[in-house]
Design an enzyme around this catalytic site. Structure first.
Site, mmCIF file in Angstrom:
data_model
loop_
_atom_site.group_PDB
_atom_site.id
_atom_site.type_symbol
_atom_site.label_atom_id
_atom_site.label_comp_id
_atom_site.label_asym_id
_atom_site.label_seq_id
_atom_site.Cartn_x
_atom_site.Cartn_y
_atom_site.Cartn_z
ATOM 1 N N ARG A 161 57.327 13.689 107.116
ATOM 2 C CA ARG A 161 58.535 14.437 106.723
ATOM 3 C C ARG A 161 59.785 13.570 106.891
ATOM 4 O O ARG A 161 60.795 13.754 106.222
ATOM 5 C CB ARG A 161 58.650 15.737 107.535
ATOM 6 C CG ARG A 161 59.938 16.500 107.268
ATOM 7 C CD ARG A 161 59.863 17.981 107.641
ATOM 8 N NE ARG A 161 59.284 18.237 108.939
ATOM 9 C CZ ARG A 161 59.907 18.073 110.113
ATOM 10 N NH1 ARG A 161 61.140 17.620 110.153
ATOM 11 N NH2 ARG A 161 59.282 18.342 111.237
ATOM 12 N N TYR A 170 71.387 23.696 84.972
ATOM 13 C CA TYR A 170 70.060 24.280 85.113
ATOM 14 C C TYR A 170 70.240 25.564 85.948
ATOM 15 O O TYR A 170 70.822 25.515 87.047
ATOM 16 C CB TYR A 170 69.149 23.274 85.815
ATOM 17 C CG TYR A 170 67.796 23.825 86.134
ATOM 18 C CD1 TYR A 170 66.963 24.266 85.115
ATOM 19 C CD2 TYR A 170 67.352 23.913 87.441
ATOM 20 C CE1 TYR A 170 65.710 24.788 85.399
ATOM 21 C CE2 TYR A 170 66.105 24.427 87.735
ATOM 22 C CZ TYR A 170 65.289 24.873 86.706
ATOM 23 O OH TYR A 170 64.062 25.399 86.999
ATOM 24 N N ASP A 176 73.975 15.535 88.582
ATOM 25 C CA ASP A 176 72.565 15.698 88.217
ATOM 26 C C ASP A 176 72.335 14.825 86.985
ATOM 27 O O ASP A 176 72.853 15.114 85.898
ATOM 28 C CB ASP A 176 72.266 17.184 87.926
ATOM 29 C CG ASP A 176 70.792 17.431 87.632
ATOM 30 O OD1 ASP A 176 70.117 16.514 87.129
ATOM 31 O OD2 ASP A 176 70.323 18.559 87.877
ATOM 32 N N LYS A 196 60.832 15.501 85.614
ATOM 33 C CA LYS A 196 61.131 15.296 84.194
ATOM 34 C C LYS A 196 60.867 13.834 83.798
ATOM 35 O O LYS A 196 59.767 13.348 83.971
ATOM 36 C CB LYS A 196 62.572 15.736 83.933
ATOM 37 C CG LYS A 196 62.896 17.125 84.481
ATOM 38 C CD LYS A 196 62.042 18.178 83.832
ATOM 39 C CE LYS A 196 62.259 19.613 84.249
ATOM 40 N NZ LYS A 196 62.581 19.972 85.592
HETATM 41 C C1 LIG Z 1 68.744 19.330 84.889
HETATM 42 C C2 LIG Z 1 67.785 19.872 85.898
HETATM 43 N N1 LIG Z 1 68.066 19.766 87.205
HETATM 44 C C3 LIG Z 1 67.232 20.238 88.149
HETATM 45 C C4 LIG Z 1 66.065 20.889 87.815
HETATM 46 C C5 LIG Z 1 65.154 21.420 88.892
HETATM 47 O O1 LIG Z 1 64.072 20.576 89.062
HETATM 48 P P1 LIG Z 1 62.627 21.005 89.625
HETATM 49 O O2 LIG Z 1 62.034 21.950 88.629
HETATM 50 O O3 LIG Z 1 61.918 19.713 89.760
HETATM 51 O O4 LIG Z 1 62.852 21.684 90.929
HETATM 52 C C6 LIG Z 1 65.723 21.020 86.463
HETATM 53 C C7 LIG Z 1 64.468 21.691 86.073
HETATM 54 O O5 LIG Z 1 64.249 22.017 84.939
HETATM 55 C C8 LIG Z 1 66.607 20.502 85.480
HETATM 56 O O6 LIG Z 1 66.347 20.611 84.164
#
Ligand SMILES: Cc1ncc(COP(=O)(O)O)c(C=O)c1O
Length: 407
Positions: A59, A112, A184, A209
């Site tokens: 961890r 998101y 992000d 992704k």
């Molecule tokens: C732009 C973006 N940020 C964060 C996330 C969250 O990621 P995770 O599904 O790996 O938790 C997503 C998920 O679709 C996303 O498209």
């Protein structure tokens, strides 16, 4: 030719991937161990106090995870990276590390869905306030800042509207007001955009992704610009517990090595699809950072090295037309997520962004007719042919709707 820094593909292939010292394995070994033995009580104490480097407990750190973190750090041009069990774990860890009761944050309205919901629904219970605004407009950001604002959180390109925010402009506002700028970078990837180079403080990714790229892992990462940030985020992650599993880390590291190739192929396909959508009479509107009509083309030029592989569009017939298209295409898979080798198609208002609620979606421009297409690495010819056939036949009656004239 000598350059200051190896290219992005060289970094993705070699950073963190030195042959292993024990047997020379070229692929980083998977240290599938929760804990690491100490040679003595003195060594155990020294590892805990930080006087001696080395591993303690997965961890808190693991060699396979560290190899992946080194590669991501090199690609983003950061100081350090900390891998997490999901993109949401990365985002939640950053909020957990930097937002205290009474703090306020400003975020991009079209993010998101869960990145916004976690603050509005969960951190709010602990006294964190937030405003979600159109961060493509710097004056709108300035107007939302309060004396207690601590963080500016942006997604650029936004999910799913593909609007961009000016990274250098946001960084200047963050510096002026003493805010932490968190970006992000999931949609662009470090191949196309490196926010730290434009003044961001922290970068987060859903590595689920593009970075992993094969739709077989859920993972995330936080990239820091300084040692102080690394310590703060490390401490939060150690206690919050959203660490990545070593095998998951190994898979992401393997995927990362072909990131540049995959992004290039997917982007070429997206450009071809954008051309088709722009000319097809069944399509009402298209938004793609590589389209000739993209309103923020100057910003693409300024801060990105390519328009990426995600498009959104609406077809004639609004939501109903979109629903038909989603069910007619055969090469794209009807599924949420993005950034994998396979093309995925989805309807954000009823799927990824349903949790935002209608009002927030409308404010953010996530209309009911919006279809998100996350383009993959298939042959462009097959994607185009399939989409064209589906669009051509959009208003042909479905078999159960064919009326027969009574005899
Ligand atoms: C732009 C973006 N940020 C964060 C996330 C969250 O990621 P995770 O599904 O790996 O938790 C997503 C998920 O679709 C996303 O498209």
């Amino acid at each position: 030719m000598s350059t200051d820094k190896p290219g992005i593909n060289t970094r993705s292939v070699h950073a963190g991937a030195e042959p292993d010292r024990l047997h020379g394995a070229v692929s980083v070994p998977i240290y599938q161990s929760s804990t690491f033995a100490f040679a003595s009580t003195a060594q155990g104490a020294a590892r805990f106090s930080g006087d001696e480097p080395g591993y303690i407990y997965t961890r808190m750190g693991n060699p396979t995870v560290a190899a992946l973190e080194e590669a991501v750090t090199a690609m983003e041009g950061g100081h350090a990276a900390l891998a997490t069990s999901s993109g949401m774990a990365a985002i939640a860890t950053v909020f957990f590390a930097y937002l205290e009761a009474g703090a306020h944050m400003v975020g991009t309205d079209a993010v998101y869905g869960p990145s916004r919901v976690i603050v509005e629904r969960h951190f709010r219970r602990f006294g964190v306030q937030s405003d979600w605004v159109d961060t493509s407009d710097l004056d709108t950001i300035r107007a939302a800042i309060r004396p207690e604002t601590r963080m500016l959180y942006i997604e650029t390109p936004e999910n799913p509207t593909l609007r961009l925010s000016d990274l250098a402009g946001c960084a200047a506002i963050a510096r002026e007001h003493g805010l932490l700028l968190v970006v992000d970078n999931t949609f662009a990837t470090p191949v196309l955009q490196r926010p730290l180079e434009h003044g961001a403080d922290l970068v987060v990714h859903s590595m689920t992704k593009f970075l992993n790229g094969h739709a077989d892992v859920v993972a995330g990462v936080i990239v820091t610009a300084t040692e102080e940030q690394r310590r703060t985020v490390r401490d939060a992650l150690n206690h919050h517990g959203g660490c990545i599993d070593p095998h998951q880390a190994w898979l992401v590291h393997r995927g990362l090595k072909t990131l540049g190739l995959r992004v290039a192929q997917a982007q070429r396909n997206a450009v071809a699809i954008s051309d088709l959508l722009h000319e097809h009479p069944a399509v009402e509107w298209v938004r793609y950072p590589g389209g000739a009509d993209f309103p923020q083309a100057g910003l693409v030029e300024k801060q990105m090295e390519g328009p990426g592989a995600i498009l959104c569009f609406g077809v004639r017939g609004g939501y109903e037309g979109g629903r038909r298209l989603l069910e007619k295409v055969t090469v794209p898979t009807l599924a949420v997520s993005l950034g994998g080798v396979e093309t995925l198609i989805e309807h954000p208002a009823s799927m990824t962004h349903a949790s935002l609620g209608r009002e927030a979606r409308e404010e953010a421009g996530i209309t009911d007719d919006l279809i998100r297409l996350a383009v993959g690495c298939e042959d462009a010819r097959d994607l185009i042919e399939d989409l064209r056939t589906a669009l051509d036949g959009l208003f042909e009656p479905a078999p159960q709707e064919v009326r027969t004239v009574p005899a």
